[in-house]
Scaffold this active site. Structure first.
Site, PDB file in Angstrom:
ATOM      1  N   ARG A 160       0.897  -1.164   0.000  1.00 43.00           N
ATOM      2  CA  ARG A 160       0.000   0.000   0.000  1.00 43.00           C
ATOM      3  C   ARG A 160       0.932   1.208   0.000  1.00 43.00           C
ATOM      4  O   ARG A 160       1.706   1.398   0.944  1.00 43.00           O
ATOM      5  CB  ARG A 160      -0.898  -0.010   1.235  1.00 43.00           C
ATOM      6  CG  ARG A 160      -1.582   1.335   1.467  1.00 43.00           C
ATOM      7  CD  ARG A 160      -2.725   1.252   2.448  1.00 43.00           C
ATOM      8  NE  ARG A 160      -3.859   0.572   1.852  1.00 43.00           N
ATOM      9  CZ  ARG A 160      -5.091   0.576   2.360  1.00 43.00           C
ATOM     10  NH1 ARG A 160      -5.344   1.217   3.473  1.00 43.00           N
ATOM     11  NH2 ARG A 160      -6.072  -0.067   1.752  1.00 43.00           N
TER      12      ARG A 160
ATOM     13  N   HIS B 112      -7.101   0.820  -6.550  1.00 46.29           N
ATOM     14  CA  HIS B 112      -7.322  -0.093  -5.415  1.00 46.29           C
ATOM     15  C   HIS B 112      -8.029  -1.342  -5.967  1.00 46.29           C
ATOM     16  O   HIS B 112      -9.188  -1.599  -5.660  1.00 46.29           O
ATOM     17  CB  HIS B 112      -8.180   0.632  -4.366  1.00 46.29           C
ATOM     18  CG  HIS B 112      -8.176  -0.008  -3.014  1.00 46.29           C
ATOM     19  ND1 HIS B 112      -7.383  -1.094  -2.687  1.00 46.29           N
ATOM     20  CD2 HIS B 112      -8.878   0.301  -1.871  1.00 46.29           C
ATOM     21  CE1 HIS B 112      -7.596  -1.431  -1.438  1.00 46.29           C
ATOM     22  NE2 HIS B 112      -8.497  -0.604  -0.919  1.00 46.29           N
TER      23      HIS B 112
ATOM     24  N   GLN C 248      -9.906  -4.053  -3.768  1.00 47.45           N
ATOM     25  CA  GLN C 248     -11.208  -3.613  -3.260  1.00 47.45           C
ATOM     26  C   GLN C 248     -12.290  -3.838  -4.314  1.00 47.45           C
ATOM     27  O   GLN C 248     -13.397  -4.293  -4.006  1.00 47.45           O
ATOM     28  CB  GLN C 248     -11.149  -2.133  -2.871  1.00 47.45           C
ATOM     29  CG  GLN C 248     -12.462  -1.590  -2.372  1.00 47.45           C
ATOM     30  CD  GLN C 248     -12.851  -2.123  -0.999  1.00 47.45           C
ATOM     31  OE1 GLN C 248     -12.077  -2.049  -0.051  1.00 47.45           O
ATOM     32  NE2 GLN C 248     -14.054  -2.675  -0.878  1.00 47.45           N
TER      33      GLN C 248
ATOM     34  N   ASP D 276     -17.184   7.094  -1.783  1.00 53.49           N
ATOM     35  CA  ASP D 276     -15.937   6.953  -1.029  1.00 53.49           C
ATOM     36  C   ASP D 276     -15.707   8.269  -0.298  1.00 53.49           C
ATOM     37  O   ASP D 276     -16.382   9.269  -0.574  1.00 53.49           O
ATOM     38  CB  ASP D 276     -14.783   6.627  -1.999  1.00 53.49           C
ATOM     39  CG  ASP D 276     -13.481   6.268  -1.290  1.00 53.49           C
ATOM     40  OD1 ASP D 276     -13.496   6.035  -0.070  1.00 53.49           O
ATOM     41  OD2 ASP D 276     -12.425   6.219  -1.971  1.00 53.49           O
TER      42      ASP D 276
ATOM     43  N   CYS E 180     -16.194   1.409   0.226  1.00 53.33           N
ATOM     44  CA  CYS E 180     -15.029   0.579   0.569  1.00 53.33           C
ATOM     45  C   CYS E 180     -14.656   0.685   2.040  1.00 53.33           C
ATOM     46  O   CYS E 180     -14.006  -0.199   2.575  1.00 53.33           O
ATOM     47  CB  CYS E 180     -13.842   0.947  -0.314  1.00 53.33           C
ATOM     48  SG  CYS E 180     -13.238   2.633  -0.057  1.00 53.33           S
TER      49      CYS E 180
ATOM     50  N   ARG F 296     -13.334  -8.773   1.166  1.00 51.09           N
ATOM     51  CA  ARG F 296     -11.908  -8.494   0.951  1.00 51.09           C
ATOM     52  C   ARG F 296     -11.093  -9.769   1.213  1.00 51.09           C
ATOM     53  O   ARG F 296     -10.138 -10.076   0.500  1.00 51.09           O
ATOM     54  CB  ARG F 296     -11.423  -7.385   1.892  1.00 51.09           C
ATOM     55  CG  ARG F 296     -12.018  -6.020   1.631  1.00 51.09           C
ATOM     56  CD  ARG F 296     -11.605  -5.469   0.284  1.00 51.09           C
ATOM     57  NE  ARG F 296     -10.166  -5.394   0.104  1.00 51.09           N
ATOM     58  CZ  ARG F 296      -9.374  -4.421   0.563  1.00 51.09           C
ATOM     59  NH1 ARG F 296      -9.901  -3.408   1.206  1.00 51.09           N
ATOM     60  NH2 ARG F 296      -8.072  -4.445   0.354  1.00 51.09           N
TER      61      ARG F 296
END
Ligand code: CP
Ligand code: NVA
Length: 305
Positions: free
Chosen positions: A103, A130, A133, A224, A264, A292
């Protein structure tokens, strides 16, 4: 040859659908306490240059359930944080582990890591993408609707989630409409790349200004945070810019059909979403969070087996 999982763009629709099938199967088996140690003896380095709850825990638990060993490496604790190069970090870790999850900030950092590592690299979030996700999101949508033939509306910042969703929708043949304020749209080159993919799968990719124009006929509304990790200094300014981009009941109702809410996480209630929608029957965020684990196990199996 090793295959990295940096964006969904690099994988075919068939490969991605196969990973979703695997994720759904692994989830069922998990509920029945069936565990396959398919990654017995394999090691995964997990580098975090930004905080995480879901990504860290799902990769760590996923590796454990597959019989492998996850190593959590905060960039504050490894030499990368004091200036050792990404190139040397890649070459060092490749001698110890079977895959690297990272990340990080700029997407160029993960590309550099992948270039110099001899083991597969998995994207656990960059400023631009991402993808893990979105795999969990697609699994969740498929489980709830039984089809990939859906329309997704993404409301808010044209950030890593929105941009990953452009490729997600294009690859899985879904229609997508993204509503963002001026100056906060998805990057034009990423939109163009997704539209190229969409030509093959038949999905429609639309960018609009007003949320109300994105949600018509949508099966799924996704949003988001208005200020992503690294944008903390812009938080107050962004609250003003994004004030018309809140997902509330009126917006959910404006789809004109039964639709689901997704996020997310982490979420900022009262900003990008109202508590009413967040806690409603339409909200499938906890299935999304759980997935996930299953989706990433499928990704790890694909790149590490
Ligand atoms: N959705 C997600 O990636 O959550 P974390 O930041 O907690 O990992
Ligand atoms: N866009 C958010 C996603 C968090 C999982 C961020 O980058 O902070």
């Amino acid at each position: 040859m090793k295959r990295d999982f940096l964006t969904l763009k690099d994988w075919t629709t068939d490969e991605l659908k196969e990973m979703i099938d695997t994720a759904i199967r692994l989830k069922k088996e998990n509920k029945n306490n069936v565990r396959h140690h398919l990654l017995e003896g394999k090691k995964l380095a997990m580098i975090f240059e930004k905080p995480s709850t879901r990504t860290r825990v799902s990769f760590e638990v996923g590796m454990y359930e597959l019989g492998g060993y996850p190593l959590y490496l905060s960039s504050n604790d490894i030499q990368l944080g004091r200036g050792e190069t990404v190139k040397d970090t890649a070459r060092t870790l490749s001698r110890f582990v079977d895959a690297i999850m990272i990340r990080t900030k700029g997407h160029d950092i993960i590309e550099e890591l992948a270039k110099f590592s001899t083991v597969p690299v998995i994207n656990g979030l960059t400023d631009d993408f991402h993808p893990c996700q979105v795999m969990a999101d697609v699994q969740t949508i498929f489980e709830h609707t039984g089809t990939y033939d859906v329309k997704v509306a993404f409301i808010g910042d044209g950030n890593n989630m929105a941009q990953s969703w452009l490729f997600g929708a294009a690859k899985f043949g879904m229609d997508i409409s993204v509503a963002s304020p001026e100056g906060y749209e998805c990057k034009p080159e990423i939109v163009a790349g997704a539209r190229e993919v969409a030509k093959e799968t038949g999905s429609t990719i639309e960018l609009v200004r007003k949320p109300i124009d994105a949600v018509k006929g949508a099966d799924i509304i996704i949003t988001d945070t208005w200020a992503s990790m690294g944008q903390e200094a812009e938080k107050e300014e962004r609250k003003k810019i994004f004030s018309g981009y809140q997902v509330d009941k009126a917006l959910m109702d404006a789809t004109g059909k039964k639709s689901y809410f997704m996020h997310c996480l982490p979420a900022y209630i009262g900003q990008e979403v109202t508590e009413e929608v967040y806690e409603s029957e339409a909200s499938i965020i906890w299935d999304e969070a759980e997935n996930r684990l299953h989706a990433q196990k499928a990704v790890m199996l694909k790149v590490m087996s």
